[in-house]
Design an enzyme around this catalytic site. Sequence first.
Site, PDB file in Angstrom:
ATOM      1  N   GLY A 139       0.754  -1.176   0.189  1.00  0.00           N
ATOM      2  CA  GLY A 139      -0.052   0.115   0.051  1.00  0.00           C
ATOM      3  C   GLY A 139       0.805   1.400  -0.082  1.00  0.00           C
ATOM      4  CB  CYS A 140       3.791   2.358   1.839  1.00  0.00           C
ATOM      5  SG  CYS A 140       4.128   0.650   2.512  1.00  0.00           S
ATOM      6  CB  ILE A 141       3.966   3.819  -3.688  1.00  0.00           C
ATOM      7  CG1 ILE A 141       2.932   2.712  -3.915  1.00  0.00           C
ATOM      8  CG2 ILE A 141       4.714   4.044  -4.853  1.00  0.00           C
ATOM      9  CD1 ILE A 141       3.679   1.417  -4.164  1.00  0.00           C
TER      10      ILE A 141
END
Lengths: 105, 420
Positions: A103-105
């Site tokens: 989810g974390c980019i």
Amino acid sequence: MTTTTLAGMEIELDDEGFIVDPERWTEAMAADLARHEGIDPLTDRHWQVVRFMRCEYEAKGSGPTVRVLGKTSGVSVKELYQLFPRGPAKIAAKIAGIPKPRGCI
Amino acid sequence: MKRIVILGGGTGGTLTANRLRRVLPADETSIVVVDQDDVHVYQPGLLFVPFGLTHPDDITRSRRRQLHRDIECRTSPVDRVDLDADTVHLADGATLPYDVLVVATGASLAPEETEGLTGPGWMEKVFTFYTPDGASALAERLTFFPGGRLVVNVVEMPIKCPVAPLEFCFLADWYFQELGIRDRVQLTYVTPLDGAFTKPVASAALGGMLEARGIELVTEFNTGSVDGEGGRLVSWDDREVPFDLAVVVPVHNGAAYVANSPGLGDELGFVPTDEHTLQSKARPNIFAIGDAAALPISKAGSVTHFEGEVLVENIQRFLAGRSLDASYDGHANCFIETGFQKAMLIDFNYETEPLPGHYPGRHGLPLLKESRLNHLGKLLFQSFYWHSLLPGHDLPGISSAMPAQGKDRPRADQKEARAS
């Protein structure tokens, strides 16, 4: 990469302890994986989250983030942290045998 | 007459509309852009407002005036999209039927989703610089900051411009040195990630830069609540970080109407979209660009810019009944302001993480390295934004696809060493 025995099967884990091949995961491995994270026993509430993660992964190719879990799994964020104190999205993904949520980019 | 409706008159909506107008004759295709107001903010400029380096008026223009005269503009909030009827319903009661819909309504901030964040102390001790009002209020507060614990916190990913809160830390370090009170300010960066940034090489470089500046890094901190009165961030697992002044990046959602349009968006209101064609997964005649799209890449203006070319090509192909071009590679490119009139540049895509080297080729701007040239590039970019990027002009040497040349790739043995 390490190899470990889960529910009597030789399974490969990556450096962070995630199952390398999610296809090889079975529900019987969940208890062993959970014990490794200091969670024993796996209650019905844990299972609700673990099964939900598994479904989301199979439908979308990636596990949900904590906020999405809180909105959609039927378990509040507060309770998610009580069930999986060291980070619900990551730990539940590990127990569900799916890759680390990206989810974390 | 074909009808293209574009929701959102920000970076993505504006450049898409202008590019489409140039290639599609006005007597064959109508283009309508809808936005709820006529205020176009150059969002990268918000970072500089708290430090008195720019003012909201200097980074704001009319949305309409950035659009070609043969594009229709509607100012109204969107109520919902009826996917089955190919129709947009506006809050003012009007309906807009479409042949192609482009969702370009970006991301919206949801500070109210974090307990206590907008409670006592909001805009007094707890600020965000992600809005013009918040950035202005913070500018005033920083002017009179006597010293103490300043905490910069990202509540949860995804956020717009993931490097912006790091840039805020670097600029704060510079700002307090200029004021001569750096020794009285304790700077802390509190992130839900397990490092300063998401990708390993850049995370190590940025983490090192925080350390070199004496900025404390707190990782894997998932903010559960903000206690403005008591001055503390509290995580879901009951850790606490005390503050005298907190600069918080709230959680982001898609635009509100997305949640009101069954089948269009995901749980957070972002639109599931094909990574390479930018066609939505909701319907073949709906496309998404920029922050509004749920894609595995940063929410950033450069991403939107690089997506524009592929999107415009694909809308033409869709209207002509041809197969789509799957060539968007996730290209992103960000200047990272590091203080003292210097900046870094990072360039990456879905496959390649930010690496050292030069952009766009061997003799270009230095990558992953502080330089004055990058700082100048960052400052000049605002003019490029209004005069080239939004009108949809191509810039020589800057391509939609990420350039492979100029990048120093880690050797296989180094990669392995890092992974172990």
